[in-house]
Design an enzyme around this catalytic site. Structure first.
Site, mmCIF file in Angstrom:
data_model
loop_
_atom_site.group_PDB
_atom_site.id
_atom_site.type_symbol
_atom_site.label_atom_id
_atom_site.label_comp_id
_atom_site.label_asym_id
_atom_site.label_seq_id
_atom_site.Cartn_x
_atom_site.Cartn_y
_atom_site.Cartn_z
ATOM 1 N N SER A 62 0.825 -1.203 0.000
ATOM 2 C CA SER A 62 0.000 0.000 0.000
ATOM 3 C C SER A 62 0.864 1.259 0.000
ATOM 4 C CB SER A 62 -0.959 -0.002 1.190
ATOM 5 O OG SER A 62 -0.282 -0.305 2.363
ATOM 6 N N HIS A 92 -3.424 -3.307 -5.924
ATOM 7 C CA HIS A 92 -3.733 -2.781 -4.594
ATOM 8 C C HIS A 92 -5.212 -2.967 -4.289
ATOM 9 C CE1 HIS A 92 -4.028 0.715 -1.577
ATOM 10 N NE2 HIS A 92 -3.534 -0.339 -0.981
ATOM 11 N N GLU A 106 -6.528 -0.837 -7.393
ATOM 12 C CA GLU A 106 -5.608 0.042 -8.112
ATOM 13 C C GLU A 106 -4.541 -0.811 -8.807
ATOM 14 O OE1 GLU A 106 -5.626 4.252 -5.692
ATOM 15 O OE2 GLU A 106 -4.611 2.587 -4.720
ATOM 16 N N ASN A 141 -5.635 6.246 -1.115
ATOM 17 C CA ASN A 141 -5.121 6.591 0.216
ATOM 18 C C ASN A 141 -4.628 8.027 0.257
ATOM 19 O OD1 ASN A 141 -5.715 4.164 1.323
ATOM 20 N ND2 ASN A 141 -3.666 3.290 1.094
HETATM 21 P P1 NAI Z 1 -0.778 -9.146 7.859
HETATM 22 O O1 NAI Z 1 0.278 -8.843 8.860
HETATM 23 O O2 NAI Z 1 -2.160 -9.348 8.317
HETATM 24 O O3 NAI Z 1 -0.365 -10.448 7.038
HETATM 25 C C1 NAI Z 1 0.891 -10.705 6.529
HETATM 26 C C2 NAI Z 1 1.046 -12.210 6.435
HETATM 27 O O4 NAI Z 1 2.199 -12.489 5.673
HETATM 28 C C3 NAI Z 1 1.232 -12.892 7.777
HETATM 29 O O5 NAI Z 1 0.278 -13.937 7.910
HETATM 30 C C4 NAI Z 1 2.644 -13.438 7.721
HETATM 31 O O6 NAI Z 1 2.773 -14.663 8.416
HETATM 32 C C5 NAI Z 1 2.851 -13.611 6.246
HETATM 33 N N1 NAI Z 1 4.246 -13.557 5.809
HETATM 34 C C6 NAI Z 1 5.164 -12.623 6.108
HETATM 35 N N2 NAI Z 1 6.321 -12.883 5.473
HETATM 36 C C7 NAI Z 1 6.120 -14.017 4.758
HETATM 37 C C8 NAI Z 1 6.910 -14.783 3.880
HETATM 38 N N3 NAI Z 1 8.160 -14.444 3.591
HETATM 39 N N4 NAI Z 1 6.379 -15.888 3.317
HETATM 40 C C9 NAI Z 1 5.111 -16.240 3.584
HETATM 41 N N5 NAI Z 1 4.308 -15.547 4.408
HETATM 42 C C10 NAI Z 1 4.807 -14.443 4.978
HETATM 43 O O7 NAI Z 1 -0.682 -7.977 6.786
HETATM 44 P P2 NAI Z 1 -1.827 -7.377 5.841
HETATM 45 O O8 NAI Z 1 -2.547 -6.327 6.555
HETATM 46 O O9 NAI Z 1 -2.568 -8.491 5.220
HETATM 47 O O10 NAI Z 1 -0.953 -6.649 4.733
HETATM 48 C C11 NAI Z 1 -0.301 -7.350 3.718
HETATM 49 C C12 NAI Z 1 0.106 -6.394 2.618
HETATM 50 O O11 NAI Z 1 -1.090 -5.774 2.128
HETATM 51 C C13 NAI Z 1 0.984 -5.259 3.068
HETATM 52 O O12 NAI Z 1 1.896 -4.966 2.024
HETATM 53 C C14 NAI Z 1 0.032 -4.097 3.282
HETATM 54 O O13 NAI Z 1 0.633 -2.839 3.138
HETATM 55 C C15 NAI Z 1 -0.960 -4.339 2.184
HETATM 56 N N6 NAI Z 1 -2.294 -3.790 2.390
HETATM 57 C C16 NAI Z 1 -2.919 -3.849 3.598
HETATM 58 C C17 NAI Z 1 -4.181 -3.340 3.767
HETATM 59 C C18 NAI Z 1 -4.898 -3.462 5.054
HETATM 60 O O14 NAI Z 1 -5.941 -2.813 5.230
HETATM 61 N N7 NAI Z 1 -4.411 -4.277 5.978
HETATM 62 C C19 NAI Z 1 -4.907 -2.685 2.648
HETATM 63 C C20 NAI Z 1 -4.202 -2.748 1.387
HETATM 64 C C21 NAI Z 1 -2.926 -3.255 1.287
#
Ligand code: NAI
Length: 679
Positions: A419, A440, A452, A490
Site C-alpha cells: 500500500s 492494490h 488500483e 489513500n
Molecule cells: P498481515 O500482517 O495481516 O499479514 C501478513 C502475512 O504475511 C502474515 O500472515 C505473515 O505470516 C505472512 N508472511 C510474512 N512474510 C512471509 C513470507 N516471507 N512468506 C510467507 N508468508 C509471509 O498484513 P496485511 O494487513 O494483510 O498486509 C499485507 C500487505 O497488504 C501489506 O503490504 C500491506 O501494506 C498491504 N495492504 C494492507 C491493507 C490493510 O488494510 N491491511 C490494505 C491494502 C494493502
C-alpha cells in the site's frame, strides 16, 4: 415467414406463433435504444393488424435478455418535456405489447434489467432460465430514477406492493427461483426448454394460473392502508438515502400512495415523475457514475488473457481474503504463509464468505476445493499470477521476489499488494523487473469494488493490461495509477481523515464531525471510517505519506496506537465499540459546530484530488472521479470530486481554500493544479 430488422428478427412459424428475437446490432448486449424501440413498435403494429396465435420474445445474445434502457440516451435530454416525450413513447409501445389479443411470453435468460424487465412485465407470461446467471431486476433507483416504462404499476400488480417496493427500492437483482416465488415470473426452467415452454403456454394459456396474492399483501395496497405502509417504508429508506440527496425512492412511494387505484393515472404520473427526476442533478450524476464504472470495466478488456491459477503469498488480513475472493470467482488458488495458523484462519474466513454468498452446499464445497493451503509454495511453479501480500517492508518483499523469480513460469505475472512502497524499490531485486505490477486491493476485499493497478516506469505495459484484465475477471474495477506515495485512494483519503482528527483535537464532538461528512453525502463519517479501517493502518499510511506530502500526523493518533486503541478491531478507538457498532454520544443541545466544519473536511479531499491529477497519478478527471467514488465511497450523487468541482467552479472553491488557509494554516493552500479545473 421471417423478417429481419436492424435490431430484431421476427419469425412467424407454421403454427402461427410469432418469435421475436431481440438482437441489438453492433453490440454484445441488448439495450432498449430509441431505434430498437421504434422497430419494436412497427413489429407490434403488424401483429396487432394480423394477430398470431401467440408471441414469444427472446434474445439472441449470450449475455442475456435485455440489460436495460440505453443509458447514454438519458444524458441527451435538454429539458423535462423532451424526457417526457421519450418516456411516453416507451409507454405507448409497451401498452401495445400488453394489449395484443393473444398470449405473449417473455423467455428470459441472463440479464433482464430495468427497461428489459419492464418489457417482460408487459408480456402476459414470463419464463426465466433456472440458472445462477439469470438476473432479474429493476435497478433504476441506482440511477436516481424509478421504473418509467410501466414497471411501477405492473410489478406491484404482479408481486404485491411489499415485495415490489422492496424490489424497486433496493434495486437488487433476483434469481429465477426467487422471482418465481415472488410471482414476478410464471416459470423457472432450463433454457433448453424455452421453446417447448412457450408453445405449451400459447397452446393452453388458461392452464397457467398463479396463486392469488394473499389477503395481507393485497391489503397493503388498499387506499386507507397505503399511507401507513409507505410511512414505514419511508423511515427505512431515509436511514440509507436522504431525500435531499436521493429523491427517486420518495417519488416512487408517493406515486403508489396517491395513484395506485387508477391504473391509467398511475402510468401517466409514472412518466411525469421519471421525466422530472431524470433531468435532475442526482440522476445525471448517478448516470455519470454508472458510465464511469463501465469505463473502468473497459480498461480490463483483454479477451486473450485467461489466467487459471493464482498463487498468493501471505495469508494475513489481505492475502487471505484476496485468495478467498479469487477462488470464489472460479480461479484455482494456492495460498502460502509461513505460519500454519494463518492458513487455517484463511480457510475459516473463506468458508464464512462462501456460505454467505453461495448458500448452496455443492457450490461452497467446490469453492473450498479451489482454495488450496500451500505452506511450501508448491503452487508457485504452476501459477499464472503470483500475488504477494506479506509484511509491509521493502527488504522483506525484495527477498521474497528474488527467491521466487527462478521458480515461477516465464510468463507469470508478479503482483504486489503493497500500500505504500514504490514498485521500483521492490523490483530492483528482480532479473526481469518489468513483470512486477501492483494490485492494490482494499479492505475488506469482498466488499470493496476497486483495485488500483499500480504501474512503475519499469512495469511492462502488457503486464499492467493483463493485471487489469485479471481484476475485471475478479468482478472488480481496475484503476491504473502510477507508483507514487498513497497512489490515488489513500492519498486523497488521508488529508481528509487527518483533518477530522485535528477537529476532534479541537474539541468538536466526534458525532458532529461524522455528521458533517454524512450530510455532504459520504456513506460513513471520517472518524468512524478511521476506526473501521484500523488506527494502526491509518497511522502507518499517514506516516508514509507525511514523508512526501504536507500531512501532519496528529500526536493523539500515535498515542492511541501505542496504547492499543486501534478502533473497531480492538473494541475502542475514537469511539467505543459495542458488538461491532460505535457508541455515538449526542452533543449537548447548546453545542454549535464551527461553520466551516464541512468545508474543512471536503476541501482537503478535493485539494488532494486536484494534486493527484496534476501529478498524473491517474490520467483523467473521469478516472479520478471513478477511483475516488469506488475506492472511498465519495458521495455518489455528486458524481465524483471533479464533477463537483466543475459544478461549483474553480474560482469559488479556491476562494474558500484561501479563507481556510488564512484561518487554519498552510495545509489549506490551494494546489497549483486548480488552475486547470472548474472552468
Ligand atoms: P498481515 O500482517 O495481516 O499479514 C501478513 C502475512 O504475511 C502474515 O500472515 C505473515 O505470516 C505472512 N508472511 C510474512 N512474510 C512471509 C513470507 N516471507 N512468506 C510467507 N508468508 C509471509 O498484513 P496485511 O494487513 O494483510 O498486509 C499485507 C500487505 O497488504 C501489506 O503490504 C500491506 O501494506 C498491504 N495492504 C494492507 C491493507 C490493510 O488494510 N491491511 C490494505 C491494502 C494493502
Amino acid at each position: 415467414m421471417s423478417e429481419n430488422y436492424k435490431h430484431w428478427q421476427v419469425n412467424r412459424d407454421n403454427n402461427d406463433i410469432a418469435w421475436l428475437h431481440i438482437d441489438k446490432a453492433d453490440s454484445t448486449t441488448n439495450v432498449l435504444s430509441a431505434e430498437l424501440l421504434n422497430e419494436f413498435e412497427i413489429i407490434l403494429d403488424d401483429l396487432t393488424t394480423t394477430p398470431p396465435r401467440g408471441v414469444a420474445i427472446l434474445s439472441n445474445k449470450d449475455s442475456g435478455f435485455v440489460a436495460g434502457a440505453d443509458v447514454n440516451e438519458f444524458t441527451q435530454f435538454e429539458n423535462e418535456d423532451e424526457a417526457l416525450t421519450a418516456i411516453r413513447r416507451g409507454h405507448t409501445i409497451f401498452n401495445k405489447l400488453e394489449q395484443l389479443p393473444c398470449p405473449t411470453v417473455a423467455l428470459i435468460h441472463g440479464f433482464c434489467l430495468g427497461g428489459g424487465m419492464e418489457l417482460a412485465l408487459a408480456c402476459k407470461y414470463r419464463v426465466a432460465d433456472d440458472d445462477p446467471k439469470t438476473k432479474l431486476g429493476l435497478p433504476e433507483v441506482k440511477l436516481g430514477i424509478h421504473p418509467g416504462f410501466g414497471g411501477t404499476v405492473r410489478s406491484i400488480r404482479a408481486m404485491g406492493a411489499p415485495a415490489a417496493m422492496n424490489f424497486m427500492l433496493s434495486g437488487r437483482n433476483m434469481s429465477a427461483r426467487i422471482a418465481k416465488r415472488q410471482r414476478l415470473i410464471h416459470y423457472a426452467t432450463p433454457k433448453r426448454h424455452f421453446i417447448n415452454a412457450a408453445i405449451s403456454i400459447i397452446n393452453n394459456p388458461q392452464k397457467i394460473k398463479l396463486q392469488p396474492l394473499p389477503l395481507w399483501i393485497r391489503l397493503a395496497s388498499y387506499k386507507h392502508f397505503r399511507p401507513f405502509v409507505a410511512k414505514m417504508i419511508t423511515k427505512k429508506v431515509a436511514a440509507k438515502a436522504p431525500r435531499a440527496h436521493y429523491p427517486a425512492p420518495y417519488a416512487l412511494l408517493e406515486l403508489w400512495v396517491h395513484h395506485y387505484d387508477d391504473r391509467k393515472e398511475m402510468l401517466d404520473q409514472e412518466a411525469q415523475s421519471v421525466a422530472k427526476l431524470i433531468i435532475g442533478r442526482t440522476a445525471q450524476n448517478l448516470i455519470r457514475v454508472f458510465t464511469l464504472q463501465d469505463e473502468l470495466k473497459a480498461l480490463g478488456r483483454y479477451d486473450d488473457y485467461q489466467p487459471k491459477h493464482v498463487h498468493v503469498i501471505g495469508g494475513g488480513v489481505m492475502g487471505g481474503d484476496i485468495a478467498a475472493w479469487c477462488a470464489f470467482r472460479g480461479f484455482t488458488v494456492t495460498i502460502q504463509d509461513q505460519k500454519k495458523a494463518a492458513l487455517a484462519n484463511v480457510s475459516k474466513r473463506a468458508y464464512r464468505l462462501y456460505k454467505k454468498r453461495l448458500k448452496i452446499k455443492r457450490l461452497i464445497t467446490s469453492a473450498m476445493d479451489r482454495l488450496i493451503p500451500d505452506p511450501k509454495g508448491n503452487g508457485l511453479k504452476r501459477a499464472d499470477i503470483v500475488i504477494e501480500a506479506i509484511f509491509e517492508d521493502a527488504k522483506v518483499k525484495q527477498d521474497l521476489f528474488k527467491s521466487i523469480e527462478p521458480i515461477i513460469k516465464p510468463d507469470a505475472i508478479l503482483a504486489t499488494n503493497t500500500s505504500s512502497i514504490p514498485l521500483d524499490e521492490i523490483n530492483i531485486a528482480l532479473k526481469q523487473p518489468s513483470r512486477l505490477v501492483g494490485l492494490h486491493f482494499f479492505n475488506p476485499v469482498a466488499m470493496m469494488p476497486l483495485v488500483e493497478i499500480v504501474k512503475s516506469p519499469t512495469t511492462d505495459e502488457d503486464v499492467s493490461k493483463k493485471a487489469a484484465a485479471f481484476t475485471k475477471q475478479l468482478s472488480k474495477l481496475p484503476l491504473p495509477v502510477t507508483s507514487t506515495p498513497g497512489f490515488l485512494v489513500n492519498r486523497v483519503l488521508m488529508p481528509y481523515l487527518m483533518e477530522a482528527m485535528v477537529l476532534a483535537n479541537e474539541g468538536v464532538p466526534l458525532t458532529v464531525i461524522d455528521k458533517a461528512a454524512t450530510d455532504y453525502g459520504m456513506p460513513m463519517g471520517p472518524i468512524e471510517l478511521a476506526d473501521t479501517v484500523g488506527l494502526d493502518i491509518c497511522l502507518h499510511v499517514a506516516e508514509n505519506l507525511s514523508k512526501n506530502m504536507s500531512i501532519e500526523v496528529p500526536e493523539k493518533l500515535k498515542y492511541m496506537v501505542e496504547k492499543g486503541l486501534l478502533g473497531k478491531k480492538s473494541g475502542q478507538g475514537f469511539y467505543l465499540f459495542n458488538k461491532g457498532k460505535p457508541v455515538k454520544e449526542k452533543p449537548g443541545k447548546e453545542y454549535s459546530p464551527p461553520n466551516d466544519l464541512q468545508d474543512r473536511l471536503v476541501l482537503r479531499l478535493l485539494n488532494e484530488a486536484v494534486a493527484c491529477l496534476r501529478d498524473n497519478v491517474v490520467e483523467t478527471e473521469r478516472q479520478a472521479d471513478a477511483g475516488i467514488i469506488f475506492g472511498t465511497g465519495f458521495a455518489p450523487f455528486r458524481g465524483g470530486p471533479f464533477n463537483y468541482i466543475n459544478y461549483r467552479g474553480q474560482e469559488q472553491l479556491t476562494k474558500m481554500l484561501e479563507k481556510l488557509q488564512s484561518r487554519h494554516g498552510p495545509r489549506f493552500s490551494a494546489d497549483e493544479g486548480w488552475l486547470k479545473t472548474g472552468n
